[in-house]
Design a protein around this motif. Structure first.
Motif, PDB file in Angstrom:
ATOM      1  N   PHE A 167       5.026   6.999   2.966  1.00 55.61           N
ATOM      2  CA  PHE A 167       6.119   5.643   3.871  1.00 55.61           C
ATOM      3  C   PHE A 167       6.702   6.268   4.604  1.00 55.61           C
ATOM      4  CE2 PHE A 167       6.003   5.103  -1.112  1.00 55.61           C
ATOM      5  CZ  PHE A 167       6.047   3.968  -1.020  1.00 55.61           C
ATOM      6  N   ARG A 168       6.852   5.330   5.623  1.00 54.61           N
ATOM      7  CA  ARG A 168       8.092   5.127   6.867  1.00 54.61           C
ATOM      8  C   ARG A 168       8.613   4.035   7.337  1.00 54.61           C
ATOM      9  NH1 ARG A 168       3.941   7.208  12.477  1.00 54.61           N
ATOM     10  NH2 ARG A 168       4.237   5.358  11.713  1.00 54.61           N
ATOM     11  N   PHE A 169       9.711   4.598   6.507  1.00 56.47           N
ATOM     12  CA  PHE A 169      10.837   3.882   6.671  1.00 56.47           C
ATOM     13  C   PHE A 169      11.464   3.559   8.238  1.00 56.47           C
ATOM     14  CE2 PHE A 169      11.539   2.595   2.331  1.00 56.47           C
ATOM     15  CZ  PHE A 169      10.287   1.891   2.498  1.00 56.47           C
ATOM     16  N   THR A 170      11.263   2.747   9.248  1.00 58.16           N
ATOM     17  CA  THR A 170      12.362   2.863  10.263  1.00 58.16           C
ATOM     18  C   THR A 170      13.836   1.826  10.319  1.00 58.16           C
ATOM     19  OG1 THR A 170      10.942   4.097  11.457  1.00 58.16           O
ATOM     20  CG2 THR A 170      12.241   2.880  13.211  1.00 58.16           C
ATOM     21  N   PHE A 171      14.588   2.031  10.842  1.00 59.53           N
ATOM     22  CA  PHE A 171      15.653   1.819  10.827  1.00 59.53           C
ATOM     23  C   PHE A 171      16.586   1.812  11.712  1.00 59.53           C
ATOM     24  CE2 PHE A 171      15.988   3.468   6.623  1.00 59.53           C
ATOM     25  CZ  PHE A 171      16.082   2.338   5.428  1.00 59.53           C
ATOM     26  N   SER A 172      17.612   0.701  11.970  1.00 62.12           N
ATOM     27  CA  SER A 172      17.714   0.036  13.061  1.00 62.12           C
ATOM     28  C   SER A 172      18.773   1.490  14.276  1.00 62.12           C
ATOM     29  CB  SER A 172      18.787  -1.255  13.096  1.00 62.12           C
ATOM     30  OG  SER A 172      17.350  -2.273  12.549  1.00 62.12           O
ATOM     31  N   LYS A 173      19.558   2.454  13.495  1.00 60.09           N
ATOM     32  CA  LYS A 173      20.316   2.867  13.765  1.00 60.09           C
ATOM     33  C   LYS A 173      20.616   3.926  12.670  1.00 60.09           C
ATOM     34  CE  LYS A 173      25.238   0.955  12.897  1.00 60.09           C
ATOM     35  NZ  LYS A 173      24.429  -0.014  12.231  1.00 60.09           N
ATOM     36  N   ALA A 174      20.340   5.100  13.137  1.00 62.70           N
ATOM     37  CA  ALA A 174      20.795   6.135  12.618  1.00 62.70           C
ATOM     38  C   ALA A 174      21.987   6.315  11.885  1.00 62.70           C
ATOM     39  CB  ALA A 174      21.065   7.737  13.551  1.00 62.70           C
ATOM     40  N   GLY A 175      21.767   6.547  10.335  1.00 70.03           N
ATOM     41  CA  GLY A 175      23.260   6.348   9.089  1.00 70.03           C
ATOM     42  C   GLY A 175      22.366   5.486   8.271  1.00 70.03           C
ATOM     43  N   ASP A 176      21.870   4.361   8.641  1.00 66.97           N
ATOM     44  CA  ASP A 176      21.923   3.520   7.933  1.00 66.97           C
ATOM     45  C   ASP A 176      20.685   3.687   6.985  1.00 66.97           C
ATOM     46  OD1 ASP A 176      23.660   1.707   9.775  1.00 66.97           O
ATOM     47  OD2 ASP A 176      22.299   0.847  10.123  1.00 66.97           O
ATOM     48  N   ALA A 177      19.784   5.106   6.935  1.00 68.81           N
ATOM     49  CA  ALA A 177      18.782   5.179   6.084  1.00 68.81           C
ATOM     50  C   ALA A 177      18.923   5.375   4.867  1.00 68.81           C
ATOM     51  CB  ALA A 177      17.808   6.394   7.249  1.00 68.81           C
ATOM     52  N   ALA A 178      19.071   4.310   4.404  1.00 65.18           N
ATOM     53  CA  ALA A 178      18.818   4.227   2.870  1.00 65.18           C
ATOM     54  C   ALA A 178      18.015   3.873   1.672  1.00 65.18           C
ATOM     55  CB  ALA A 178      20.329   4.227   2.162  1.00 65.18           C
TER      56      ALA A 178
END
Length: 806
Positions: A168-179
């Motif tokens: 899996f590779r999930f790219t979130f809009s900004k750092a800290g949103d990754a969950a």
């Protein structure tokens, strides 16, 4: 009480409306560039993922490797997270506008919902959302890859897979949103989970989980336990577990992690990850799987227009999703006895939709993926060793009990006649004991004992499918006879040859249809204007004698003895007239809400019917209707198949028919049809190459003027497996005009009662050439015949034909 289908259709219409209003369609995200090769670039993952639910192909764009174990992809739902209504059993329905997350498994093209384990869902503001809207504009899929942008989570979600692993590779809009949330209690709708548990190890940044699935099939044999091991590239800043759910939050903007599954143990899941993924990154795993697909798809290289290539390579791709690799990296697997075993010299495979795939898909493996066919053969025999009887729909670690009959008989006999080396004596042992009603579940044993007592299944003595089962058992008995003859077991061969004629006992000579018959011998007629489709709607049982169709569909299910079937109609002319009426009655619309009583390739028991014209001396009509089916029953749309693909069955029909030949299931022969490609080459396992050249091919030139193999004209309208795998060039000369010649003499040339029957195999005859006749199925073969060329035996040479021709 069952839902009325019109209510379901209304609900889905409302769902699509709400999806448009709430699905975040205004956000457009540029999706990553596709990493495809010369063949994978033609695969359209979304063909067959939508349309009317009950005639949907039931396919998914989930990422997987060829014949792999993990199929990781989206589980879609209606607005509000509703997924209870059966829309697409693979977990993905194109008409939905929301998804629940991305689970690790699903069946492909079947009518059953199973797997759906360990769903991974990106979180919104650190919390798991009930469902997430998405747009097809922000979605991408190709073999080995699936990606989608989810606006409410602000995440581009990408996934790929090897055989047992997902990355899996999930790219979130900004750092800290990754969950993300990993749910050990997930399964596809309609199923349930027990004994789910998960444990996160902060020292290794890993998650171990387990669950026991009770899906449509796995619930029938006491559940299927599956294990997960997940390894994260970075440490979470927060880990929270609630029941079977594990929520992990990360400081990074890009989150990468790998998972692996095993049906043996958590330790094996970890070993699978190490063996297949190791230290590889997302891109390397994806590129490796794409290369695997390139190698598989390149087994058949076609020359055709771009649209045909798209449909063809998508069909070939869909034929290679199942059967499932059930063998861990160390060779271990869970058998039908629920014990752990080790596969030696082969890969143990399961999830075989045999009732469907025995008709054409396994024939395709025998030609283009013989390593997979060998795995399937050994796996079927092993299942019988561990479970007591050959399976008809093996799923996971047990018998699903789905459908009826003994379709493994067809697969094993055909494989032996085509030269596959396996313990055929063991196969015959299981076939005969089952056919005698000695082994199997109580229902199967009772049915076969009743069948052997009456010569048919009395409609007033069984609950459902009396006609359909009588026909299928007769066909499968013919396969037992052929295998026994090839092994020199003449008594068994004669016995089961006689049983293969049971089909005649449910033929109603008044209506000229197969009809339900009671134990006292009386028939009761069923209207041919309706099908069991209406029983499903109204909860009735008027058509209970027929499975998934009606009297018209089952009228042609005598593949083992087409000449005998023709004789029941009174003449070849009458047979042709009725068969053409059946073809002409096909629904005008592909994947229609009501397929009707005419030809419906969307259900497997009548998919062979266009080729039956050949046996009545009308190869021109076979060519006409094969071309019609190729052009009108397959497309590049979301409803691009005419029904459930059932483990690649409809897709395999397209692959064979577009190449110009089609397997006679349970034999080593192929009918000659009407190719739609301009040319092709097949890379064969023995190192040979079969080149197919189609001259003067066009939309109007649908008729075959002549066929040659390595310069020699084919005698009749069949070709043997041995001839094809020997390689060389198969040349079709196409024409806009019918070029059929018809034999008017009686079809039965020679008959030795109780032993060997021979029938003419023809529609083209050259009196200057040797005259060949075919030991045609279910007809016994002399034990002295070579098993790889047994369907064509030279009987004698004639100086001139003893027949009249027209």
């Amino acid at each position: 009480m069952k839902y009325f289908r019109v209510i379901i259709s209304l609900f889905l219409s409302l769902e699509m409306l709400f999806s448009c209003l709430t699905g975040g369609y205004k956000i457009k995200r540029e999706m990553p560039e596709k990493h495809t090769g010369p063949y994978t670039r033609y695969v359209n993952e979304f063909i067959g993922t939508g349309g009317i639910p009950w005639t949907c192909a039931m396919l998914s764009p989930a990422a997987c490797s060829p014949f792999g174990c993990v199929r990781v992809g989206p589980d879609t739902c209606a607005t509000g997270g509703i997924a209870k209504i059966k829309t697409n059993t693979s977990g993905y329905y194109y008409e939905h506008g929301h998804l629940l997350g991305f689970s690790h498994g699903r069946l492909s093209g079947t009518g059953a919902r199973d797997y759906g384990m360990f769903r991974v869902t990106p979180c919104v503001k650190g919390k798991k959302a009930n469902c997430l809207p998405f747009s097809h504009e922000n979605e991408s899929a190709y073999p080995g890859y699936y990606g989608v942008y989810l606006p409410t989570a602000g995440a581009l979600c990408e996934m790929t897979a090897s055989s047992h692993c997902a990355a899996f590779r999930f790219t979130f809009s900004k750092a800290g949103d990754a969950a993300v949330c990993i749910d050990a209690s997930s399964c596809l709708s309609g199923g349930s989970v027990e004994n789910e548990a998960a444990e996160f190890d902060p020292e290794e940044n890993s998650l171990t989980a387990r669950a026991t699935l009770y899906g449509t099939f796995s619930g029938r044999y006491g559940g299927l336990t599956v294990y997960l091991y997940a390894a994260f590239d970075s440490a979470p800043v927060k880990a929270k577990q609630i029941g079977g759910e594990t929520l992990l939050s990360f400081a990074e903007k890009v989150l990468e992690f790998k998972t692996a599954v095993s049906f043996v143990s958590a330790e094996n899941a970890k070993e699978n990850l190490t063996a297949e993924a190791g230290n590889k990154g997302f891109d390397e795993i994806r590129d490796g799987t794409v290369e695997e697909w390139e190698n598989r798809l390149s087994a058949v290289r076609i020359d055709a227009d771009e649209k045909t290539k798209e449909i063809f390579y998508t069909a070939l791709y869909h034929s290679m999703i199942m059967p499932t690799n059930f063998t861990d990296a160390d060779g271990s697997y869970v058998g039908f006895d629920k014990k752990v075993h080790t596969a030696n010299g082969y890969t143990y495979r399961t999830d075989m939709s045999l009732w469907d795939t025995c008709r054409v898909t396994h024939s395709l493996y025998a030609l283009t993926a013989p390593d997979i066919q060998r795995d399937c053969i050994e796996s079927l025999l092993t299942m019988a060793d561990h479970g007591g009887v050959l399976p008809r729909w093996p799923m996971g670690a047990g018998y699903s009990g789905s459908m009826f009959g003994n379709p493994a008989n067809i697969v094993l006999t055909e494989s032996y006649l085509k030269g596959f080396d396996f313990d055929a004596e063991k196969a015959l042992y299981y076939m005969v004991r089952c056919g005698n009603g000695e082994i199997g579940d109580s229902g199967l044993k009772n049915e076969l004992r009743t069948l052997n007592e009456y010569g048919y299944l009395p409609d007033d003595m069984i609950t459902r499918y009396s006609v359909s089962k009588t026909l299928e058992f007769s066909w499968e008995n013919a396969a037992v006879s052929r295998l026994a003859a090839a092994l020199g077991k003449e008594d068994i061969a004669e016995d089961f040859a006689n049983r293969s004629m049971y089909y005649k006992n449910v033929w109603d000579s008044d209506s000229k249809y197969f009809m339900p018959r009671n134990a006292d011998g009386t028939f009761h007629s069923v209207t041919t204007r309706m099908t069991s489709f209406f029983d499903d709607i109204f909860g009735t049982d008027h058509f209970r004698a027929f499975c998934e169709g009606g009297a018209d569909h089952w009228r042609w299910s005598v593949q083992q003895d087409t000449p005998g079937l023709i004789s029941l109609f009174g003449s070849e002319e009458e047979f042709v007239k009725e068969l053409e009426k059946f073809m002409e009655s096909a629904s005008r619309k592909m994947a229609a809400a009501d397929p009707g009583t005419g030809y419906w390739i969307g259900n497997q028991h009548d998919i062979h019917t266009p080729y039956l014209f050949i046996d009545a001396g009308r190869s021109d009509l076979t060519q006409k209707w094969v071309r019609w089916t190729l052009e009108n029953r397959f497309s590049a749309d979301i409803n691009g198949l005419d029904g459930n693909d059932d483990g690649g069955t409809l897709s395999s029909w397209y692959v064979f028919s577009s190449l110009g030949f089609y397997p006679i299931a349970g034999t080593d022969e192929y009918y000659i049809g009407s190719p739609v490609v301009d040319g092709a080459s097949l890379e064969l396992e023995n190192g040979s190459q079969l080149k197919i050249t189609v001259r003067n091919n066009s939309a109007k030139n649908i008729y075959v003027r002549s066929v040659t193999l390595n310069g020699a004209s084919l005698t009749g309208n069949t070709v043997s497996h041995e001839a094809l795998i020997s390689g060389g060039e198969l040349v079709f000369e196409m024409s806009p005009r019918q070029t059929n010649k018809k034999l008017t003499a009686p079809r039965i040339l020679k008959q030795n009662p109780g032993t060997v029957f021979y029938f003419v195999c023809y529609s083209y005859f050259d009196p200057n050439r040797d005259f060949y006749i075919s030991a045609y199925p279910p007809l016994l073969l002399r034990p002295s015949c070579s098993r790889t060329s047994s369907s064509f035996s030279r009987i004698r040479t004639l100086s001139s034909p003893p027949f009249t021709w027209s």
